[in-house]
Design a protein around this motif. Structure first.
Motif, PDB file in Angstrom:
ATOM      1  N   MET A 163       0.908  -1.151  -0.054  1.00  0.00           N
ATOM      2  CA  MET A 163      -0.077   0.149   0.030  1.00  0.00           C
ATOM      3  C   MET A 163       0.622   1.155  -0.021  1.00  0.00           C
ATOM      4  N   TYR A 164       1.909   1.271   0.783  1.00  0.00           N
ATOM      5  CA  TYR A 164       2.790   2.378   0.955  1.00  0.00           C
ATOM      6  C   TYR A 164       4.011   2.246  -0.262  1.00  0.00           C
ATOM      7  N   LYS A 165       3.967   1.198  -1.175  1.00  0.00           N
ATOM      8  CA  LYS A 165       4.947   1.283  -2.000  1.00  0.00           C
ATOM      9  C   LYS A 165       6.502   1.449  -1.713  1.00  0.00           C
ATOM     10  N   ALA A 166       6.719   0.402  -0.578  1.00  0.00           N
ATOM     11  CA  ALA A 166       8.349   0.540   0.346  1.00  0.00           C
ATOM     12  C   ALA A 166       8.890  -0.549  -0.745  1.00  0.00           C
ATOM     13  N   ILE A 167       9.830   0.157  -1.499  1.00  0.00           N
ATOM     14  CA  ILE A 167      10.563  -0.656  -2.465  1.00  0.00           C
ATOM     15  C   ILE A 167      11.793  -0.610  -1.874  1.00  0.00           C
ATOM     16  N   SER A 168      12.344   0.245  -1.257  1.00  0.00           N
ATOM     17  CA  SER A 168      13.735   0.308  -0.253  1.00  0.00           C
ATOM     18  C   SER A 168      13.414   0.612   1.151  1.00  0.00           C
ATOM     19  N   ILE A 169      13.988   0.140   1.918  1.00  0.00           N
ATOM     20  CA  ILE A 169      13.812   0.368   3.315  1.00  0.00           C
ATOM     21  C   ILE A 169      15.140   0.787   4.122  1.00  0.00           C
ATOM     22  N   PRO A 170      14.926   1.534   5.218  1.00  0.00           N
ATOM     23  CA  PRO A 170      13.971   1.847   5.870  1.00  0.00           C
ATOM     24  C   PRO A 170      13.182   3.038   4.928  1.00  0.00           C
ATOM     25  N   THR A 171      11.902   3.146   5.166  1.00  0.00           N
ATOM     26  CA  THR A 171      11.245   4.255   4.316  1.00  0.00           C
ATOM     27  C   THR A 171      10.330   4.730   5.613  1.00  0.00           C
ATOM     28  N   SER A 172      10.047   5.839   5.632  1.00  0.00           N
ATOM     29  CA  SER A 172       9.311   6.412   6.648  1.00  0.00           C
ATOM     30  C   SER A 172       8.313   7.662   6.484  1.00  0.00           C
TER      31      SER A 172
END
Length: 186
Positions: free
Chosen positions: A147-156
């Motif tokens: 849903m939040y399109k987290a392709i790389s982490i960390p993402t905030s």
């Protein structure tokens, strides 16, 4: 061994670069998601100024938590994993920031990308080992990461007290960055 370290750095740089592309290009077409109690005049999405898409996830102890439960508070939604070195690097600053600011209406929701973990049951041990007292949520079905399109982490995502996204940050946050950024958010 040196070759492996160089390869790891190259992969990390590629992931961060892809995250920047995600932040500035892919999010432009983010689809709306259902949010309870949403202000209909503010579109739901992932861009700055959009109402953050609502979600509900379970904590390691079994309690369920919804993002919308924290309306009236400033929220950092942090997508992370135990195997991610930059995620590990930011946890001490996040914990220190949370302890210093929770009485002032600041919440950190640590959304663990449980579907990517080698042993999902180790998340709770990790949380205890790092002394994490902010809510940690388990994204075992990739609901929030997709849903939040987290392709790389960390993402905030920095979300204001009305549920509106004010910042998106890719990479490890520092205490100073959180202090400066949350100081500008209502």
């Amino acid at each position: 061994m040196k070759r492996n370290q160089i390869a790891a750095v190259v992969v990390l740089i590629a992931l961060l670069a892809w995250g920047v592309v995600d932040a500035y290009v892919l999010d432009k077409g983010a689809e709306n998601a259902a949010t309870s109690g949403a202000n209909s005049s503010v579109p739901i999405g992932l861009e700055k100024g959009n109402l953050a898409p609502d979600f509900e996830l379970q904590q390691p102890g079994g309690d369920k938590v919804k993002l919308s439960d924290f309306r009236g508070k400033k929220v950092i939604v942090n997508l992370w994993a135990t195997w991610c070195p930059p995620c590990r690097a930011e946890i001490p600053d996040m914990q220190r920031f949370y302890e210093a600011n929770k009485a002032n209406g600041v919440v950190i929701l640590g959304v663990n990308l449980t579907a990517t973990e080698t042993k999902p049951e180790d998340v709770e041990k990790f949380v205890q080992a790092y002394g994490m007292t902010f809510p940690v949520l388990l994204d075992g079905e990739k609901q929030v990461s997709d849903m939040y399109k987290a392709i790389s982490i960390p993402t905030s995502f920095i979300i204001d007290s009305q549920g509106v996204i004010r910042e998106k940050y890719i990479g490890p946050m520092s205490y100073e960055w959180m202090e400066k950024t949350l100081g500008r958010v209502q």
